[in-house]
Structures are given as structure tokens and as C-alpha cells.
Design a protein around this motif. Structure first.
Motif, PDB file in Angstrom:
ATOM      1  N   SER A 196       0.840  -1.200   0.000  1.00 49.76           N
ATOM      2  CA  SER A 196       0.000   0.000   0.000  1.00 49.76           C
ATOM      3  C   SER A 196       0.871   1.244   0.000  1.00 49.76           C
ATOM      4  O   SER A 196       2.013   1.235   0.478  1.00 49.76           O
ATOM      5  CB  SER A 196      -0.918   0.009   1.225  1.00 49.76           C
ATOM      6  OG  SER A 196      -0.152   0.169   2.408  1.00 49.76           O
ATOM      7  N   SER A 198       0.429   3.877   1.771  1.00 49.31           N
ATOM      8  CA  SER A 198       0.653   4.324   3.150  1.00 49.31           C
ATOM      9  C   SER A 198       1.834   3.573   3.774  1.00 49.31           C
ATOM     10  O   SER A 198       2.667   4.166   4.469  1.00 49.31           O
ATOM     11  CB  SER A 198      -0.615   4.124   3.993  1.00 49.31           C
ATOM     12  OG  SER A 198      -1.012   2.766   3.985  1.00 49.31           O
ATOM     13  N   THR A 199       1.936   2.271   3.514  1.00 45.42           N
ATOM     14  CA  THR A 199       3.055   1.486   4.044  1.00 45.42           C
ATOM     15  C   THR A 199       4.377   1.961   3.451  1.00 45.42           C
ATOM     16  O   THR A 199       5.385   2.079   4.140  1.00 45.42           O
ATOM     17  CB  THR A 199       2.863  -0.006   3.722  1.00 45.42           C
ATOM     18  OG1 THR A 199       1.666  -0.471   4.357  1.00 45.42           O
ATOM     19  CG2 THR A 199       4.043  -0.832   4.208  1.00 45.42           C
ATOM     20  N   ALA A 204       0.406   4.832   8.793  1.00 43.72           N
ATOM     21  CA  ALA A 204      -0.521   3.762   9.170  1.00 43.72           C
ATOM     22  C   ALA A 204      -1.524   3.527   8.054  1.00 43.72           C
ATOM     23  O   ALA A 204      -1.821   4.424   7.263  1.00 43.72           O
ATOM     24  CB  ALA A 204      -1.253   4.129  10.462  1.00 43.72           C
ATOM     25  N   ASP A 205      -2.057   2.295   7.974  1.00 44.61           N
ATOM     26  CA  ASP A 205      -3.021   1.962   6.918  1.00 44.61           C
ATOM     27  C   ASP A 205      -4.281   2.816   7.001  1.00 44.61           C
ATOM     28  O   ASP A 205      -4.932   3.076   5.982  1.00 44.61           O
ATOM     29  CB  ASP A 205      -3.404   0.474   6.999  1.00 44.61           C
ATOM     30  CG  ASP A 205      -2.251  -0.424   6.559  1.00 44.61           C
ATOM     31  OD1 ASP A 205      -1.382   0.060   5.809  1.00 44.61           O
ATOM     32  OD2 ASP A 205      -2.233  -1.599   6.968  1.00 44.61           O
ATOM     33  N   ASP A 206      -4.637   3.242   8.226  1.00 41.92           N
ATOM     34  CA  ASP A 206      -5.846   4.041   8.391  1.00 41.92           C
ATOM     35  C   ASP A 206      -5.542   5.540   8.500  1.00 41.92           C
ATOM     36  O   ASP A 206      -6.349   6.310   9.029  1.00 41.92           O
ATOM     37  CB  ASP A 206      -6.627   3.583   9.631  1.00 41.92           C
ATOM     38  CG  ASP A 206      -5.784   3.672  10.907  1.00 41.92           C
ATOM     39  OD1 ASP A 206      -4.560   3.931  10.794  1.00 41.92           O
ATOM     40  OD2 ASP A 206      -6.349   3.485  12.004  1.00 41.92           O
ATOM     41  N   ALA A 207      -4.372   5.938   8.012  1.00 42.57           N
ATOM     42  CA  ALA A 207      -3.996   7.357   8.084  1.00 42.57           C
ATOM     43  C   ALA A 207      -4.946   8.206   7.258  1.00 42.57           C
ATOM     44  O   ALA A 207      -5.428   7.783   6.201  1.00 42.57           O
ATOM     45  CB  ALA A 207      -2.562   7.540   7.598  1.00 42.57           C
ATOM     46  N   SER A 208      -5.181   9.410   7.709  1.00 39.77           N
ATOM     47  CA  SER A 208      -6.069  10.330   7.003  1.00 39.77           C
ATOM     48  C   SER A 208      -5.390  10.868   5.754  1.00 39.77           C
ATOM     49  O   SER A 208      -4.152  10.850   5.647  1.00 39.77           O
ATOM     50  CB  SER A 208      -6.444  11.493   7.919  1.00 39.77           C
ATOM     51  OG  SER A 208      -5.299  12.276   8.210  1.00 39.77           O
ATOM     52  N   GLU A 211      -2.736  13.321   6.694  1.00 42.02           N
ATOM     53  CA  GLU A 211      -1.519  12.711   7.212  1.00 42.02           C
ATOM     54  C   GLU A 211      -0.692  12.099   6.077  1.00 42.02           C
ATOM     55  O   GLU A 211       0.540  12.225   6.042  1.00 42.02           O
ATOM     56  CB  GLU A 211      -1.873  11.633   8.235  1.00 42.02           C
ATOM     57  CG  GLU A 211      -0.696  10.784   8.712  1.00 42.02           C
ATOM     58  CD  GLU A 211       0.315  11.557   9.537  1.00 42.02           C
ATOM     59  OE1 GLU A 211       1.411  11.030   9.773  1.00 42.02           O
ATOM     60  OE2 GLU A 211       0.005  12.705   9.937  1.00 42.02           O
ATOM     61  N   LYS A 248      -7.409   6.429  -6.695  1.00 41.45           N
ATOM     62  CA  LYS A 248      -8.471   7.155  -5.992  1.00 41.45           C
ATOM     63  C   LYS A 248      -9.435   7.799  -6.968  1.00 41.45           C
ATOM     64  O   LYS A 248     -10.649   7.816  -6.764  1.00 41.45           O
ATOM     65  CB  LYS A 248      -7.859   8.246  -5.095  1.00 41.45           C
ATOM     66  CG  LYS A 248      -7.181   7.721  -3.846  1.00 41.45           C
ATOM     67  CD  LYS A 248      -6.783   8.860  -2.937  1.00 41.45           C
ATOM     68  CE  LYS A 248      -8.003   9.610  -2.437  1.00 41.45           C
ATOM     69  NZ  LYS A 248      -7.655  10.690  -1.495  1.00 41.45           N
TER      70      LYS A 248
END
Length: 251
Positions: A196, A198-199, A204-208, A211, A248
Motif C-alpha cells: 500500500s 501508506s506502508t 498507518a493503513d488508516d492514516a487520514s 496525514e 483514488k
């Protein structure tokens, strides 16, 4: 000589009255003839020539010129070499200092995407730079040699450990080729899951989204080649970001 010639100013003499320019002129006047030649050929920049004339006596200038002509170092090291000669460091120590600075650049390229290692590197590097510029190193040659050897060894250990960590990182998130690096940011086959975005940037995977944007910009600043980063890693992360944004927009 007639009176008209007597009244004319000497073209070789210039009167400087600006307080800001007086130290500059004094520094340039203090340059040895050899450094003046280098300046006239634009082999050395004017700001650097001013610093040489301001900080070094004639003997130090001659020693610096010999070192500079033999080593032919990139301009980015010149201010460090000048500082070393100004504090009368022996030439062997100057060579070792530059070798350590070069080593730190390789370490930075290895650890820039590994947050924990970057913190360790920053702490050691900040101490190294502070002690160098503030002249906090030992003055006696034997003590200086022991100090620099220990410092270089610490950086070498960090470099080897970080390189091993980076190889492990690449085994999980992509190999050394640019195609594989780009593929690692896209969904893969059943034998390997996708990495991902984010990784990849250490979030974090659930980062906004805010962020993620902040993490991405911070990382890209560190990776940018103009700031001493890696062009390969810069392109890799940028491609991952572009793929992420395309994904996205497709929803």
C-alpha cells in the motif's frame, strides 16, 4: 609630468569607504598570488576566496592550495576543508574527515526510508557536525587519530547495519530494478500481495488523507537529489504516489 597628470587618480588604487566592503577587500588583499590566480580563472568562487583570505594566513593558504589541487574535491566539501585548515588539522585528518562526510552521504541514502535508522543516523551525524564546526575535537594528533578512527568505525557499523536492513526492506517491497520498484506499488499476483502507498511512506493503513499528504511531502523533501537524496528512491515513491492518486480518481 604635467599638473594634469598629477591630478588624475591612480587606476590601480581604489578607495573603499563602505564599511561592509572593507573586510572583503582586506580578505582579498590577504590572498596569496596563487589564490588570486585561481580567483581570476574562476576556479574558486568569490565568497570562498574571501573566506580563504579572511581565515587563513599565508602558510595555511599555500597548504590548502596544495591539498585542493591534489584532492580535487567537489565544491560542497570546500568549506569543510577550509575550516579544517583554519584550525591547523593535519592533512591526514582532513582526508579522514572528508572520507567520513562521504560515508554519511551513503548512509543517508540507505536509511532515508527507514525511520528508526534515520533517527540513529541523525543523532550521530548532528554530534559529528557540531563537534567539527565548534572545534571540540582533541588537539593532540594521537588523541585526534583515535577519535576519528572511533567515529568512522561507528558510521561504518551503522552503514553496514542499515544496508542489511534496506536489503531486507527491498525483499519485501521490491527489488533493485526500477520496473520492480514501480510494480511493488501496484497490485500483484497471488504469490505476493500489493504494497500500500501508506506502508511505502511509513504511514498507518488508516492514516487520514491529510496525514498521507504530510508524510509524502516530508519524505520527498528528504529524497530529493538536490538535497542529497537518492534519485532512484525519489522516482520510486513518486510513481507510487501517482498510482495511488490514479486509483483514488477511478472510484
Amino acid at each position: 609630468m604635467d599638473d594634469t597628470m598629477k591630478d588624475r587618480p591612480d587606476p590601480e588604487r581604489i578607495t573603499v569607504t563602505d564599511d561592509r566592503l572593507i573586510p572583503v577587500v582586506a580578505a582579498l588583499t590577504n590572498l596569496t598570488e596563487s589564490w588570486k590566480v585561481q580567483l581570476s580563472k574562476s576556479a574558486v568562487s568569490l565568497p570562498m576566496a574571501v573566506q580563504i583570505g579572511k581565515r587563513l594566513n599565508r602558510d595555511q593558504q599555500r597548504a590548502l592550495l596544495e591539498f585542493w589541487e591534489d584532492a580535487r574535491l567537489p565544491d560542497k566539501y570546500m568549506s569543510r576543508v577550509l575550516h579544517a585548515f583554519a584550525r591547523n588539522m593535519p592533512e591526514w585528518a582532513v582526508h579522514q574527515v572528508i572520507r567520513i562526510f562521504r560515508l554519511t552521504e551513503k548512509i543517508k541514502a540507505s536509511v532515508v526510508m527507514l525511520n528508526d535508522w534515520m533517527e540513529r543516523f541523525d543523532a550521530l551525524y548532528e554530534q559529528f557536525e557540531h563537534e567539527f564546526w565548534e572545534r571540540e575535537w582533541p588537539g593532540a594528533e594521537e588523541e585526534l587519530e583515535s577519535y576519528l578512527d572511533r567515529l568512522e568505525a561507528e558510521f561504518q557499523v551503522l552503514y553496514r547495519q542499515a544496508s542489511d536492513e534496506k536489503k531486507s526492506y527491498n525483499r519485501h517491497y521490491g527489488d533493485s530494478s526500477s520496473d520492480s520498484a514501480r510494480d511493488s506499488a501496484r497490485p500483484a499476483g497471488p504469490s505476493r500481495g500489493p504494497v500500500s502507498f501508506s506502508t511505502l511512506i511509513g504511514a498507518a493503513d488508516d492514516a487520514s488523507p491529510k496525514e498521507l499528504k504530510h508524510r509524502y511531502r516530508t519524505l520527498m523533501k528528504k529524497l530529493h537529489p538536490d538535497h542529497g537524496g537518492s534519485a532512484y528512491l525519489f522516482d520510486w515513491v513518486k510513481q507510487a504516489h501517482d498510482n495511488y492518486m490514479q486509483g483514488k480518481s477511478s472510484f
